[in-house]
Design an enzyme around this catalytic site. Structure first.
Site, PDB file in Angstrom:
ATOM      1  CB  ALA A  61      -0.974   0.195   1.320  1.00 46.34           C
ATOM      2  N   GLY A 100       0.923  -4.815   0.731  1.00 44.32           N
ATOM      3  CA  GLY A 100      -0.245  -5.121  -0.160  1.00 44.32           C
ATOM      4  C   GLY A 100      -0.603  -5.770  -1.254  1.00 44.32           C
ATOM      5  CD  GLU A 103      -2.869  -7.600   1.787  1.00 46.71           C
ATOM      6  OE1 GLU A 103      -2.245  -6.792   2.019  1.00 46.71           O
ATOM      7  OE2 GLU A 103      -3.343  -8.096   2.900  1.00 46.71           O
ATOM      8  CD  GLU A 123       1.602  -5.889   5.153  1.00 47.55           C
ATOM      9  OE1 GLU A 123       2.412  -7.026   5.422  1.00 47.55           O
ATOM     10  OE2 GLU A 123       0.747  -5.986   4.070  1.00 47.55           O
TER      11      GLU A 123
HETATM   12  N1  T1G Z   1       4.683   3.198   0.152  1.00 42.81           N
HETATM   13  C1  T1G Z   1       4.813   4.468  -0.824  1.00 42.81           C
HETATM   14  N2  T1G Z   1       6.633   4.707  -0.361  1.00 42.81           N
HETATM   15  C2  T1G Z   1       6.900   3.945  -1.126  1.00 42.81           C
HETATM   16  C3  T1G Z   1       6.536   2.215  -0.591  1.00 42.81           C
HETATM   17  C4  T1G Z   1       5.170   2.243   0.181  1.00 42.81           C
HETATM   18  N3  T1G Z   1       4.940   0.887   0.845  1.00 42.81           N
HETATM   19  N4  T1G Z   1       8.194   1.201  -0.461  1.00 42.81           N
HETATM   20  C5  T1G Z   1       8.901   2.324  -0.173  1.00 42.81           C
HETATM   21  N5  T1G Z   1       8.727   3.476  -0.867  1.00 42.81           N
HETATM   22  C6  T1G Z   1       9.252   4.734  -1.501  1.00 42.81           C
HETATM   23  C7  T1G Z   1      10.085   4.956  -0.253  1.00 42.81           C
HETATM   24  O1  T1G Z   1      10.179   6.464   0.345  1.00 42.81           O
HETATM   25  C8  T1G Z   1      11.470   5.801  -1.054  1.00 42.81           C
HETATM   26  O2  T1G Z   1      11.090   6.951  -1.589  1.00 42.81           O
HETATM   27  C9  T1G Z   1      11.327   4.511  -2.892  1.00 42.81           C
HETATM   28  O3  T1G Z   1      10.325   4.029  -2.221  1.00 42.81           O
HETATM   29  C10 T1G Z   1      12.327   3.897  -2.508  1.00 42.81           C
HETATM   30  O4  T1G Z   1      12.571   2.950  -1.018  1.00 42.81           O
HETATM   31  C11 T1G Z   1      -3.044  -3.509   3.066  1.00 42.81           C
HETATM   32  C12 T1G Z   1      -1.327  -1.798   4.890  1.00 42.81           C
HETATM   33  C13 T1G Z   1      10.308  -1.623  -1.627  1.00 42.81           C
HETATM   34  C14 T1G Z   1      12.018  -2.710  -0.338  1.00 42.81           C
HETATM   35  O5  T1G Z   1       6.729  -1.698   4.323  1.00 42.81           O
HETATM   36  O6  T1G Z   1      10.411  -2.022   2.294  1.00 42.81           O
HETATM   37  O7  T1G Z   1       1.358  -2.763   1.909  1.00 42.81           O
HETATM   38  O8  T1G Z   1      12.784   7.973  -0.954  1.00 42.81           O
HETATM   39  O9  T1G Z   1      14.534   3.913  -0.305  1.00 42.81           O
HETATM   40  O10 T1G Z   1      16.083   0.037  -0.345  1.00 42.81           O
HETATM   41  O11 T1G Z   1      -1.476  -5.214   4.086  1.00 42.81           O
HETATM   42  O12 T1G Z   1      11.305   0.686   0.072  1.00 42.81           O
HETATM   43  O13 T1G Z   1      13.124   7.142  -2.474  1.00 42.81           O
HETATM   44  O14 T1G Z   1      11.272   8.914  -2.758  1.00 42.81           O
HETATM   45  O15 T1G Z   1      13.296   1.760   1.050  1.00 42.81           O
HETATM   46  O16 T1G Z   1      15.247  -0.329  -3.131  1.00 42.81           O
HETATM   47  C15 T1G Z   1       4.139  -2.316   3.108  1.00 42.81           C
HETATM   48  C16 T1G Z   1       8.376  -1.208   2.216  1.00 42.81           C
HETATM   49  C17 T1G Z   1       3.539  -1.476   3.280  1.00 42.81           C
HETATM   50  C18 T1G Z   1       7.705  -1.862   2.081  1.00 42.81           C
HETATM   51  C19 T1G Z   1      12.741  -1.731  -1.800  1.00 42.81           C
HETATM   52  N6  T1G Z   1       4.985  -2.466   2.001  1.00 42.81           N
HETATM   53  N7  T1G Z   1       9.742  -1.115   1.322  1.00 42.81           N
HETATM   54  O17 T1G Z   1      14.093  -0.931  -1.170  1.00 42.81           O
HETATM   55  O18 T1G Z   1      14.268   1.499  -2.372  1.00 42.81           O
HETATM   56  S1  T1G Z   1       2.473  -1.452   3.902  1.00 42.81           S
HETATM   57  C20 T1G Z   1       6.235  -2.254   3.202  1.00 42.81           C
HETATM   58  C21 T1G Z   1      10.511  -1.434   1.256  1.00 42.81           C
HETATM   59  C22 T1G Z   1       0.511  -2.823   3.147  1.00 42.81           C
HETATM   60  C23 T1G Z   1      -1.209  -3.730   3.346  1.00 42.81           C
HETATM   61  C24 T1G Z   1      -0.475  -3.117   3.935  1.00 42.81           C
HETATM   62  C25 T1G Z   1      11.733  -0.978   0.675  1.00 42.81           C
HETATM   63  C26 T1G Z   1      11.604  -1.767  -0.531  1.00 42.81           C
HETATM   64  P1  T1G Z   1      12.251   8.209  -2.389  1.00 42.81           P
HETATM   65  P2  T1G Z   1      13.926   2.342  -0.698  1.00 42.81           P
HETATM   66  P3  T1G Z   1      15.262  -0.395  -1.139  1.00 42.81           P
END
Ligand code: T1G
Length: 653
Positions: A61, A100, A103, A123
């Site tokens: 998400a 998500g 999912e 999450e």
């Molecule tokens: N949403 C928005 N922006 C995101 C994002 C996300 N989920 N994940 C990363 N970014 C942005 C981050 O802020 C950065 O921005 C750029 O992408 C590169 O990230 C309903 C509610 C995917 C493994 O927890 O683990 O889904 O600084 O530096 O090292 O059940 O990002 O460039 O402007 O980390 O290559 C669940 C979180 C959400 C994954 C990539 N998902 N992200 O790593 O790059 S909750 C997560 C990561 C959810 C549902 C629930 C990592 C990555 P900027 P980065 P990276």
């Protein structure tokens, strides 16, 4: 367009294009809902392939939407629409399918993944649980034990493991889209929808119960982990629709929680550093790294570089030391191989990229040199004067000093713009925190190179100005000093350590000192004795322990006595503390744990405020990143400055 749809014979290809990580933003959710309707309304479309452009499948998400009122369609609705669609969808996964994103993929009839893809439900790391059916669909695809580990542990699995578990139906060899088209051609539409599958119950109820209990015990107060365990347990017992409703309720409750706000704060703060204007220069190449000094720190730094695919030239003072350093690095790499961090092929390849020498000449090939010798300014200056002559003119010269003046070190080379501080934390190949210490005359592209180097090593980088102790050690010294005051005022080491563990630290400040060794700080205190402010309260208890040779674990006794490597409160230490209190005329007060933690956290906050006021740290988020990544401050509390902001807001309210 965030979502496009193109026909390919009787197959429709739905492509998400939402850089940087194809997060499931409002526009993506709308586009997917439209795609479901369009494909179901077209009898010529027999299957749908869901894919993403760029470097990854949907990474979750869109975290940036969390602070705003949620907009329809909500992700669970999109997931349900894909799953109940008449036309079967296939997910073609590359990069990461997380949260998500996974999912969405689990709502598809089948999943095909590139061989280097990763799939996970992280999450819990944001103080949440999956909120779009992840806890209910996953145990219908993989064994319950695997589902529990993935949901409550928050760590992704690789494509091969996902395939073995049943999460993906095929691992693509070669072109992913072509392989997905082949899968589409053999998809009949009779395949069961995920929610129609039975749950895969645990093989053994008792061991599953033990697995659940162990996960909850390890949570150390993080609510989302316990909630994740209960969510998976519900999925195994309740009808799918009831489990989905309960999951959604739990998700929404966690999303509104302080712990989730704190964990999302840390997630974003850890990424804010690299968006600092000082990191925006053009990075130099850094494929070949020189490391000066092969002791604990130098060996850890060399290993961290090697494990990140870089070439390392290590230099020691003589052949014997170089050989010892080579063995030290090799044993770290062997340990990484034993832990599965690298496979045997990678381990062999690393060996070809590593060499240790007793002279500086090979450093002429280095793009970046990191000095990691002992903390003596004159010795460091001499090393940098030599590096100035043996390295390429555009090679970057970095010092790993943990508190010395990097400007003074830079002044020993002809071009100080190429000198920077890279302060690693021990063990350097494991600890995530890296302080990039920015001297006055460093060039922007050198700072940008340091930031890119940190990202390559998967480090959490924080920019620091030049001062004694930079950010981390300055704040650590402040709360360690407060802990000394606390034991003079009436607490015992075990009281302070217990309070810190119950607060969420992995260990207390006295246990930490015994682990690191009391002699290091003792040497520093003796060095500074002449310049210490005589009016500042000074606690001599640690000095007296050191005078007795009690340096901690390595001598079998420090703040604690060690029996079978376990810390035991030592009456001799208590007697020494009592004697010091009496000598100073201090009547010991009773100090409950919350009073202890109030003083410890306040000491962090007041030193942090000075660090911010002096411009050493750019913002409060940097302080929180340093304390959570460097000193085990519980991430689900957000860090000392996140707590301060909440406290201040509460006082204002
Ligand atoms: N949403 C928005 N922006 C995101 C994002 C996300 N989920 N994940 C990363 N970014 C942005 C981050 O802020 C950065 O921005 C750029 O992408 C590169 O990230 C309903 C509610 C995917 C493994 O927890 O683990 O889904 O600084 O530096 O090292 O059940 O990002 O460039 O402007 O980390 O290559 C669940 C979180 C959400 C994954 C990539 N998902 N992200 O790593 O790059 S909750 C997560 C990561 C959810 C549902 C629930 C990592 C990555 P900027 P980065 P990276």
């Amino acid at each position: 367009m965030a979502v496009t749809l193109e026909r390919d014979g009787d197959c429709a290809v739905v492509t998400i294009d939402n850089p940087p990580v194809n997060a499931a933003s409002h526009a993506v959710r709308q586009g997917l809902m439209e795609a479901v309707a369009t494909c179901d309304a077209d009898p010529a479309v027999r299957t749908v392939i869901l894919r993403c452009t760029g470097r990854t499948f949907v990474a979750g998400a869109d975290i940036r939407e969390f602070g705003q009122p949620p907009k329809e369609p909500h992700l669970p609705d999109v997931v349900a629409a894909i799953e109940t669609a008449d036309t079967p969808w296939i997910a073609a996964i590359h990069g990461t399918a997380l949260g998500g994103g996974l999912e969405l993929a689990m709502a598809c009839r089948a999943r095909i993944a590139a061989d280097d893809a990763k799939l996970g439900l992280p999450e819990v790391n944001l103080g949440l649980i999956p909120g779009a059916g992840g806890t209910v669909r996953l145990p219908r695809l993989v064994p319950a034990e695997t589902a529990l580990t993935m949901v409550a542990g928050g760590k992704p699995v690789g494509a091969a493991q996902a395939h073995r578990a049943g999460l993906v139906d095929e691992v693509a060899e070669g072109d992913l889209l072509a392989a997905a088209r082949d899968m589409a051609r053999s998809t009949t539409g009779d395949e069961p929808r995920t929610l129609e599958r039975p749950v895969r119950h645990p093989a053994d109820a008792d061991s599953f119960a033990a697995q659940k209990a162990k996960l909850i015990a390890k949570a150390r107060g993080q609510q989302s982990i316990e909630a994740a365990v209960h969510a998976v347990a519900r999925a195994l017992e309740l009808p799918a629709d009831e489990a989905l409703a309960a999951e959604r309720d739990a998700f929404l409750e966690l999303k509104a929680s302080d712990q989730s706000a704190a964990l999302r704060h840390i997630f974003m703060a850890e990424r804010a550093t690299l968006s600092d204007p000082r990191c925006k220069g053009r990075p130099h190449p850094f494929g070949t790294v020189g490391v000066i000094g092969g002791g604990t720190m130098g060996a850890g730094i060399a290993a961290a570089c090697l494990l990140s695919g870089l070439t390392v030239i290590l230099v020691e003072r003589d052949g014997e030391a170089a050989q010892a350093a080579h063995e030290r690095v090799s044993s770290i790499l062997d340990q990484s191989a034993r832990r599965g961090i690298v496979d045997e092929t990678m381990r062999a390849a690393i060996g070809n990229r590593f060499s240790a020498h007793d002279g500086y000449a090979p450093l002429s090939r280095a793009d970046l040199v990191i000095e990691a010798i002992f903390e003596e300014m004159d010795v460091k200056k001499a090393v940098f004067a030599t590096l100035d002559t043996v390295t390429k003119a555009d090679a970057i010269l970095a010092t790993n000093t943990s508190y010395l003046d990097v400007n003074a070190i830079a002044s020993t080379v002809a071009d100080p713009s190429r000198v920077i501080g890279l302060h690693f934390f021990s063990p350097a190949h494991i600890m995530k925190l890296l302080e990039i210490v920015v001297p006055d005359r460093v060039a922007d592209d050198v700072v940008a190179t340091a930031a890119a180097f940190a990202k390559r090593l998967r480090k959490t980088a924080v920019l620091s100005g030049v001062c004694d102790g930079f950010i981390a050690n300055r704040i650590m010294s402040a709360y360690r000093r407060e802990a000394d005051y606390l034991i003079e005022d009436g607490a015992l080491p075990a009281d302070v350590d217990r309070a810190m563990r119950d607060f969420g630290f992995p260990m207390g400040v006295f246990e930490m000192q015994d682990l690191a060794g009391l002699d290091i700080a003792w040497a520093m205190r003796k060095r500074r004795a002449a310049t210490r402010d005589p009016n500042e309260r000074y606690v001599a208890i640690a000095d007296k322990l050191c005078e007795q040779g009690r340096f901690g674990r390595k001598t079998g006794a420090g703040w604690y006595r060690y029996e079978d490597a376990k810390p035991v409160a030592d009456p001799e230490v208590t007697a020494l503390i009592d004697a010091e209190r009496a000598r100073k005329g201090i009547e010991p007060a009773s100090l409950p744990d919350d009073a202890i933690m109030d003083r410890i956290v306040s000491a962090m906050q007041s030193e942090a405020q000075k660090v911010l006021d002096e411009g050493i740290a750019s913002g409060p988020g940097d302080i929180d990143v340093v304390m959570t990544s460097g000193y085990g401050f519980p991430r689900w509390r957000g860090g000392p400055m996140f707590m301060k902001a909440r406290q201040d807001a509460g006082e204002r309210a």
